[in-house]
Design an enzyme around this catalytic site. Sequence first.
Site, mmCIF file in Angstrom:
data_model
loop_
_atom_site.group_PDB
_atom_site.id
_atom_site.type_symbol
_atom_site.label_atom_id
_atom_site.label_comp_id
_atom_site.label_asym_id
_atom_site.label_seq_id
_atom_site.Cartn_x
_atom_site.Cartn_y
_atom_site.Cartn_z
ATOM 1 N N SER A 251 -12.553 -3.302 1.061
ATOM 2 C CA SER A 251 -12.722 -2.710 2.389
ATOM 3 C C SER A 251 -14.179 -2.338 2.629
ATOM 4 O O SER A 251 -14.869 -1.858 1.728
ATOM 5 C CB SER A 251 -11.866 -1.451 2.523
ATOM 6 O OG SER A 251 -10.495 -1.770 2.463
ATOM 7 N N ARG B 194 0.853 -1.186 0.000
ATOM 8 C CA ARG B 194 0.000 0.000 0.000
ATOM 9 C C ARG B 194 0.890 1.237 0.000
ATOM 10 O O ARG B 194 1.520 1.571 0.994
ATOM 11 C CB ARG B 194 -0.919 0.003 1.225
ATOM 12 C CG ARG B 194 -1.913 1.170 1.235
ATOM 13 C CD ARG B 194 -2.985 0.986 2.279
ATOM 14 N NE ARG B 194 -2.474 1.141 3.630
ATOM 15 C CZ ARG B 194 -3.193 0.886 4.729
ATOM 16 N NH1 ARG B 194 -4.430 0.436 4.628
ATOM 17 N NH2 ARG B 194 -2.667 1.052 5.935
ATOM 18 N N LYS C 21 -4.370 4.906 9.021
ATOM 19 C CA LYS C 21 -5.296 5.359 7.987
ATOM 20 C C LYS C 21 -6.106 6.511 8.577
ATOM 21 O O LYS C 21 -7.020 6.312 9.379
ATOM 22 C CB LYS C 21 -6.219 4.221 7.535
ATOM 23 C CG LYS C 21 -7.051 4.581 6.304
ATOM 24 C CD LYS C 21 -7.875 3.404 5.832
ATOM 25 C CE LYS C 21 -8.671 3.769 4.590
ATOM 26 N NZ LYS C 21 -9.547 2.666 4.132
#
Length: 212
Positions: A110, A41, A139
């Site tokens: 997600s 990511r 996040k």
Amino acid sequence: MKRGFDLTCYLIAGRSSCGERPLEEVVRLAVEGGVTMVQLREKDVSTREYLETAGSLKRILAPAGVPLIINDRIDVALAVGAEGVHVGQSDMPVDIARRLMGPDAIIGLSMDTDAQVLEAETLDVDYLGLGPVFPTNTKADHSEPLGFEGFARRRGMTRHPSVAIGSVTARCAGHLRSLGADGLAVVSAICRAEDPAEAARELRRAFAEEKE
């Protein structure tokens, strides 16, 4: 035919999540410790940098038989031959991702709301990310933490395999398994550990010890 995959210990990592330690070193050690999947990511790098990093991880993971999942960037996944992609609610729709990646790819999605979990029942996805279970700094725009009760509720709403994500540690691993988690998706628990290999081993041991 789609390869089997194991969600038990799912590492999500990028260069920024590893601090001063090289990402490749963290991933190599994590695989030694038993990580079963790795998601790359990267949010603030160029396409070329993303490609180079993905290629490096692919060379580490392929000999170990550990799938490489690319967050969001389907072009990068295709370019390096990654086993799959993970998309969020604002990323490319799952049906288009499936068409581009093909029937054998691993696709994860997600979940931010109960409604999205119900909608995902009609989607061709391989697993869901349910969280955050607890507040997390990895996040910034995450939704309201679920806690154990919220995780259990959402897990009961879906037929899809699901990983618990969001400040998940070995301490809560067994309980999350008892609530239906098929695996743990972690960032800091491994990336920031003094010994990533031992951290991965501990997560796997804790997850295997199912607790009520």
